[in-house]
Design an enzyme around this catalytic site. Sequence first.
Site, short mmCIF file in Angstrom:
data_model
loop_
_atom_site.label_atom_id
_atom_site.label_comp_id
_atom_site.label_asym_id
_atom_site.label_seq_id
_atom_site.Cartn_x
_atom_site.Cartn_y
_atom_site.Cartn_z
N ALA A 1 -2.54 49.81 -21.61
CA ALA A 1 -1.91 48.62 -21.82
C ALA A 1 -2.56 47.39 -22.40
O ALA A 1 -2.04 46.44 -22.45
CB ALA A 1 -1.56 48.16 -20.25
N ALA A 2 -3.73 47.61 -22.91
CA ALA A 2 -4.51 46.70 -23.85
C ALA A 2 -3.62 46.42 -24.99
O ALA A 2 -3.42 45.15 -25.29
CB ALA A 2 -5.82 47.15 -24.37
N GLY A 3 -3.02 47.15 -25.55
CA GLY A 3 -2.00 46.86 -26.70
C GLY A 3 -0.61 46.08 -26.21
O GLY A 3 -0.12 45.32 -27.18
N ASP A 4 -0.23 46.09 -25.07
CA ASP A 4 0.68 45.80 -24.40
C ASP A 4 0.46 43.99 -24.09
O ASP A 4 1.13 43.36 -24.48
CB ASP A 4 1.25 46.30 -23.12
#
Length: 299
Positions: free
Chosen positions: A242-245
């Site tokens: 979820a870092a990209g989110d």
Amino acid sequence: MQQTRVAVVGSANMDLVGTAAALPRPGETVLGSDFVMLPGGKGANQAVAAVRAGASCVFLGAIGSDAFGVTLRARITAAGVDTAHLRVVYGPSGVALVMVGGAGENAILVTPGANEAFTGLTEDELAAVREADVLVAQLEVPVETVTAAALAARSAGTRVVLNAAPARPVPAELLAAVDLLVVNETEAHALTGRAADEPTALLELVPRAVLTLGGHGAWYVERDRPAVHVPAVKVDVVDTTAAGDAFTAALAVAWGEGRELVEAVHWAAAAGAACVRKLGASVALPRRVEIDELFSRPA
């Protein structure tokens, strides 16, 4: 400062997350250490992340009629996201099986479930898109749905941020409606056929783009401007899920608040770094104070 209104069109999944010292190779079984069950899906993650970053957010997507669906709606709503338009589809909700290794790397298998049935946007759903300052979309729901939302946004002057993940073909009609594209190296290669060290190739498709490089930061490119490299914020990595989110949502919020896009990318990098310090997807998404703290940290 006026609060940014974000509309997110995307997926909602239940994430089943297991951790181990090392990820299993094909055909191998390893003993894990921890297990958690958390709401996720790129769409739901980005909706929650947008709220935590300081925006108001309406989420357009679909959940199943199963117990996972009940939990997903309750958790996403409790996070402060407007779920008035969240559909319930008979059958299973989307599920993500997430394995996290000791160095924070992960392997993810997603079964789309109800997300696959999220088609044919209603007038109320399209109106929610048109009323937003920024539309954020990904590709874990049918691309026809994303295209319809992007075209509605474009017609109303709503900015369109497309996180073209997972990597898949993107129709020209959708790309023509995108104001800002966010991709990683795999997704950039899938779209352009070029090497990942050529971020300006993305400008043949869209007017602005961000190429994320994990621990190596990100490139911001815009037509008729020099490319800008934004370094990653150094933190201890626990889980990159979820870092990209977190990055995409923070970028959309900052842009909607009127920040210059290079500054917005720096702030988004701080959001991504804050996210990787915790295990899980939605529970790791950072709040604005955490993003600001890392953003203001001396380089």
